[in-house]
Design an enzyme around this catalytic site. Structure first.
Site, PDB file in Angstrom:
ATOM      1  N   ASP A 158     -73.497  -2.095  10.579  1.00 55.71           N
ATOM      2  CA  ASP A 158     -73.793  -3.157   9.665  1.00 55.71           C
ATOM      3  C   ASP A 158     -73.047  -4.344  10.260  1.00 55.71           C
ATOM      4  OD1 ASP A 158     -75.368  -1.594   8.679  1.00 55.71           O
ATOM      5  OD2 ASP A 158     -74.135  -1.543   6.586  1.00 55.71           O
TER       6      ASP A 158
ATOM      7  N   TYR B 175     -68.396  -7.053   3.250  1.00 56.82           N
ATOM      8  CA  TYR B 175     -69.753  -7.253   2.785  1.00 56.82           C
ATOM      9  C   TYR B 175     -70.149  -8.117   1.419  1.00 56.82           C
ATOM     10  CZ  TYR B 175     -74.614  -6.750   1.422  1.00 56.82           C
ATOM     11  OH  TYR B 175     -75.921  -7.076   1.096  1.00 56.82           O
TER      12      TYR B 175
ATOM     13  N   GLU C 297     -82.427  -1.121   7.498  1.00 60.31           N
ATOM     14  CA  GLU C 297     -83.075  -1.228   6.277  1.00 60.31           C
ATOM     15  C   GLU C 297     -83.314  -2.840   6.177  1.00 60.31           C
ATOM     16  OE1 GLU C 297     -81.342   0.508   2.075  1.00 60.31           O
ATOM     17  OE2 GLU C 297     -79.967  -0.983   3.121  1.00 60.31           O
TER      18      GLU C 297
ATOM     19  N   GLU D 104     -81.068  -9.750   6.530  1.00 59.05           N
ATOM     20  CA  GLU D 104     -79.817  -9.862   6.620  1.00 59.05           C
ATOM     21  C   GLU D 104     -79.663  -9.946   8.293  1.00 59.05           C
ATOM     22  OE1 GLU D 104     -76.988  -8.275   3.064  1.00 59.05           O
ATOM     23  OE2 GLU D 104     -78.248  -6.806   4.048  1.00 59.05           O
TER      24      GLU D 104
ATOM     25  N   ASN E 259     -81.890   3.294  12.732  1.00 56.55           N
ATOM     26  CA  ASN E 259     -82.296   2.720  11.555  1.00 56.55           C
ATOM     27  C   ASN E 259     -81.988   1.144  11.416  1.00 56.55           C
ATOM     28  OD1 ASN E 259     -80.540   2.398   8.855  1.00 56.55           O
ATOM     29  ND2 ASN E 259     -80.003   4.134   9.928  1.00 56.55           N
TER      30      ASN E 259
ATOM     31  N   LYS F 189     -71.527 -11.811   0.643  1.00 54.45           N
ATOM     32  CA  LYS F 189     -72.543 -12.282  -0.302  1.00 54.45           C
ATOM     33  C   LYS F 189     -72.362 -13.477  -1.044  1.00 54.45           C
ATOM     34  CE  LYS F 189     -75.626  -9.627  -1.823  1.00 54.45           C
ATOM     35  NZ  LYS F 189     -77.045  -9.704  -2.104  1.00 54.45           N
TER      36      LYS F 189
ATOM     37  N   HIS G 228     -73.068  -7.914   7.763  1.00 51.55           N
ATOM     38  CA  HIS G 228     -71.701  -8.604   6.955  1.00 51.55           C
ATOM     39  C   HIS G 228     -71.402  -9.944   7.499  1.00 51.55           C
ATOM     40  CE1 HIS G 228     -70.022  -4.290   5.754  1.00 51.55           C
ATOM     41  NE2 HIS G 228     -71.385  -4.298   5.582  1.00 51.55           N
TER      42      HIS G 228
END
Length: 949
Positions: free
Chosen positions: A464, A392, A541, A545, A539, A396, A468
């Site tokens: 995720d 991750y 968030e 992304e 879920n 970024k 990522h």
């Protein structure tokens, strides 16, 4: 908050952090406790598998973990023999059927299909239809939590577990077996039916309370449980026996039965028609042409009795807003707002393509010397990756560098551009080569590629991956724009394609990876948790992304000449953009419950949504997590400029003032709506701030000053090339497009403007369009933005939320939602909305708004529809004039009644003025009563006349 979501969870479960991306070294906050992508074969059995110039392993690095239960025990998918070799789409609305995260629950956690909710247990499948929201977690969360109205199964069924037996794009079939009995139940998004098949016992329905029987026709029974109406369908010749809360029917030589949740008791006859037309599969097909994205959602069925092969399906708001297909008057309640029912096996949506550009275009508002200084700060940093080691945080850092490459190129800083490219290539090649400190490993059981070092449960919970890997795909696309040799399959492109196959695989026949692992095509967005092991369902968030991955697909597909992959990215981005608009930002103020005090949410759950993040209750992060990273794929957010303004205002109210920690992200977000205000805030700190971890002063400066010069994105216009965009300031449009191909390309925009773009270049042009508004090749214009220019000042109401001057549409009717027993006089509550955009006209002296509507409440007593008409004079998303009329009390007799402006105005705000590319909206809602009513559409008795020439 999380303790509400995990009602019976132990504290150890709080470590499960699907979607969590805290700031560096931040722990789970106390606030939370209150495509053509290469061979389709599975990797060969070898320690290291070559992939072009790169490689990955088929066994995890020493000391690492793969998917586990909450106690750390390894776990493999819960699949039947029939499904064992099929890649399972983890990160779905039903993933807990396959991923046993908690060792004490071998069945499932609640699954939110909408309108129905489900939970597997030993005796069968719990079914619920939650219609009343609860506000929980200190008022931060709303939820329509699963509560069983009934359980469907077989007599005597007592299965030790539940497995996934079959699945398609948005349906799944769980399977039970106890040695004597087998039971299957096909369920899905938008399905009002549960299709059951079993052997070894009679059909059995167990109700949560003693049911009220409103119809008994032998093999067809209508019951009401907890205020919800259900129909039970046994094979012809069978008979339901009702004894207290237990309802059974012998199946004889048959092995099937079904049930349906009814929108009303009088719908039983319609639903009975399709009771034995069993849904066997679901599939979406998409295409991007001429600046439009079309998607068709189809169900396959089989007739268990008779010959009927049709069905009923409920469309989410993000779908019915963009379809012109006929809908019935039937509706359902859901956490995503009203669902509308279609009587067919398919429907098609059409939306303008939301373009993606590698960077904002060159502008005179950017000081090149200042920008060069900011670029050098990043390029010459002692550690441009800020110590990142996991997938991750490495991603970024790659994303931060990728944003600056085209910016440096744009101002002639080629040495800096190449240095940034070199940094990106070097770090990605480390990850793309097995055997080093960082590598990717393939799990043959879960059919997934995981990067190690992992983070935030990307390994143990399969969380995720789309977040990522989005940064790697986006960065690779920027590299490919400048160095196609690096991106070739023989070099590093094969590893990029593996990441794409893991997260957004377009193939349903690839044996190595599932189809679109995390993107839920019917829900319209992705899910973050790999196991879905929460009482509130799955879920997501950081919807932004997820958008970052879609934008990366557009740019990678464009750079590599893979139009099918590019178009997949356009479909995913455009679809999720509308879902974000509706379900994260509630831009039309129609989705969140009236009792919920927030206008935006940080997280969407299967059961609802919450004003929170996984790691903090700080409003800046709650608002910013659905903005980052800011890229050329973020322009879609500008479609609802008024919603951005409300979002920023709410953040500042909750924050006690302007942003401090993530100020740069929120400045950039604000610049999509109000660049002047964003620039003033940026200039006010004079560079004295710390950028968010994925941002840089160079990118923020370039973004804000470019938009301040060119204007905010104009989302009313689209280009026929997905890598194009339009900006508008003071009525002047600026057009830009990037051509990745090796030949000059002419881009045509929907307002008639054409732009010649040289090979492998960006072109920019400012000036008027070609005078041919919206040359839409799609024969079905967008329901919110009709494809033909309007003439005249009288608009018909058209099913699908449209105001149109056309007079050829068929007559129909739309449902007006219940006031739920609360006085809603003067304030729209769950309104039915009709709208027309791009309206031009001058005010007619002495004229006034007029309407003629036909409404009917049937036999319901005490209902009162009410109308508000609003005018956005410039189409900027802010309504300058609103006129609220007094309500009209309907009678409790079947038949249409006429409601006109003669009732008189109740309240008026603002002033009328010239409409320049403006928007006109009519809202109708029930101000009183406790039941639904209807409004006619498509006739001369369903019109709005505006006071304009």
């Amino acid at each position: 908050m999380i303790e509400v979501l995990l009602v019976q969870a132990s504290l150890s479960r709080l470590a499960s952090r699907a979607g969590a991306r805290p700031a560096a070294a931040t722990l789970l906050a106390v606030a939370l406790a209150a495509v053509t992508l290469g061979p389709a074969a599975s990797p060969a059995a070898a320690a290291t598998i070559p992939a072009g110039a790169g490689s990955y392993t088929d066994s995890r690095p020493a000391g690492t973990q793969g998917p586990t239960t909450n106690t750390g025990a390894p776990v493999t998918p819960k699949l039947t023999t029939a499904a064992r070799d099929k890649p399972v789409p983890t990160n779905d609305w039903w993933s807990s059927l396959a991923f046993q995260r908690y060792g004490d629950n071998p069945y499932s956690t609640p699954m939110y299909g909408h309108p129905l909710t489900y939970q597997a247990k030993a005796s069968g499948l719990e079914v619920g239809y939650p219609t009343t929201p609860a506000i929980v977690g200190d008022g931060r969360q709303y939820e329509y939590a699963h509560k069983a109205d009934l359980t469907v199964g077989l007599t005597g069924l007592n299965s030790p577990d539940t497995k996934a037996d079959a699945w398609s794009d948005w349906t799944v079939t769980p399977y039970w077996a106890d040695g004597s009995r087998t039971f299957r139940a096909t369920i899905g998004h938008g399905l009002p039916f549960v299709y059951a098949k079993g052997s070894g016992g009679d059909a059995r329905i167990t109700t949560a309370s003693t049911p009220t029987v409103f119809s008994d026709q032998g093999n067809v029974v209508g019951i009401t449980v907890a205020g919800h109406h259900y129909a039970l369908f046994a094979p012809t010749g069978a008979d339901w026996n009702i004894s207290g809360t237990t309802i059974t029917a012998g199946l004889g030589s048959k092995d099937y039965f079904s049930l349906a949740v009814l929108p009303s008791t009088d719908a039983l006859a319609t639903y009975r028609k399709y009771a034995f037309s069993f849904v066997t599969g679901s599939q979406v097909a998409w295409q991007t042409t001429g600046g439009n994205v079309r998607a068709t959602y189809s169900l396959t069925t089989e007739a268990r009795e008779g010959t009927e092969r049709g069905t009923l399906q409920a469309l989410y708001r993000h779908q019915w807003l963009h379809t012109t297909d006929a809908l019935t008057p039937y509706t359902y309640v859901s956490p995503r707002g009203t669902m509308k029912v279609r009587e067919a096996t398919s429907f098609t949506t059409s939306q303008k393509n939301n373009g993606v550009v590698p960077a904002l275009p060159v502008s005179s508002g950017v000081d090149r010397a200042r920008l060069t200084g900011y670029l050098n700060e990043v390029a010459n940093a002692s550690d441009p990756f800020s110590g990142a080691s996991d997938t991750y945080w490495t991603g970024k850092a790659l994303g931060k560098l990728a944003q600056l490459v085209p910016v440096a190129d744009q101002i002639g800083q080629t040495a800096t551009r190449d240095k940034l490219l070199g940094l990106m290539k070097g770090r990605m090649q480390e990850w793309f080569t097995a055997g080093g400190a960082s590598e990717f490993s393939y799990d043959k059981d879960w059919k997934t590629l995981t990067g190690y070092p992992a983070s935030y449960g990307s390994d143990t919970e399969l969380n995720d991956h789309h977040f990522h890997y989005s940064y790697y795909v986006y960065a690779a696309a920027i590299i490919a724009q400048y160095d196609q040799a690096w991106a070739a399959d023989s070099a590093w492109g094969t590893m990029v394609k593996h990441l794409i196959r893991d997260t957004a695989n377009p193939s349903r026949t690839d044996s190595a990876y599932p189809f679109l692992r995390g993107f839920d095509v019917y829900a319209g967005h992705s899910w973050a948790s790999g196991h879905q092991g929460f009482a509130a369902g799955n879920n997501q968030e950081s919807s932004s992304e997820s958008i970052n991955l879609s934008a990366g697909l557009v740019l990678w597909g464009s750079a590599m000449g893979d139009n099918s992959l590019r178009d997949l990215g356009s479909y995913l981005l455009t679809t999720e953009s509308e879902a974000i608009t509706q379900y994260w930002f509630d831009a039309n103020d129609t989705v969140f419950p009236a009792s919920y005090k927030y206008g935006t949410v940080g997280m969407v759950w299967g059961s609802g949504a919450s004003y929170s993040t996984w790691w903090t209750a700080n409003p800046e992060e709650i608002h910013g997590i659905n903005v980052l990273p800011v890229t050329g794929g973020s322009l879609h957010l500008a479609r609802e400029k008024a919603a951005i303004k409300r979002n920023i205002a709410e953040m500042e109210r909750e924050n006690g003032g302007p942003a401090q920690e993530w100020r740069d992200l929120l400045w950039e977000f604000e610049a999509l709506s109000d660049p002047t205000s964003a620039k003033a805030k940026f200039d006010g700190v004079n560079g004295n701030y710390t950028p968010e971890e994925g941002e840089s002063k160079a990118h923020t400066y370039h973004w804000i000053n470019t938009l301040n010069t060119l204007g905010a994105p104009d989302m009313t216009v689209s280009g026929d090339l997905p890598t194009s965009a339009v900006f508008s300031k003071n009525g002047t449009r600026t057009y830009t497009a990037h051509n990745h191909s090796s030949a000059t390309r002419t881009v045509t925009f929907s307002d008639g403007k054409t732009l010649s773009v040289p090979a492998r270049s960006t072109a920019v042009s400012t000036g008027p369009g070609g005078g041919n508004p919206d040359p839409d090749p799609d024969p079905d214009p967008d329901p919110e933005e009709p494809g033909t220019p309007s003439t005249g000042n009288t608009f018909r109401l058209k099913t699908g939320g449209v105001l149109t001057t056309a007079t050829t549409d068929p007559a129909g009717a739309d449902t007006i939602a219940s006031a739920d027993g609360v006085n809603r006089d003067g304030t729209p509550y769950r309104p039915t909305v009709y709208e027309v955009k791009r309206v031009n006209g001058k005010v007619s002296a002495g004229a006034a708004t007029a309407f003629r509507l036909r409404v009917d409440a049937g036999t319901k007593v005490g209902l009162a529809p009410q109308v508000r008409v609003s005018y956005d004079l410039t189409g900027d998303g802010t309504f300058d004039r609103t006129e609220t009329f007094r309500y009209f009390a309907t009678d409790p007799v079947n038949g249409w009644e006429e409601y006109t402006q003669a009732v008189g105005a109740q309240a008026t705000t603002g002033s009328l003025g010239e409409l320049k590319n403006g928007t006109v909206r009519l809202e109708i809602w029930n101000a009183l009563g406790n039941g639904t009513s209807q409004v006619q559409t498509g006739t001369d008795a369903a019109v709005l006349r505006i006071p304009y020439q």
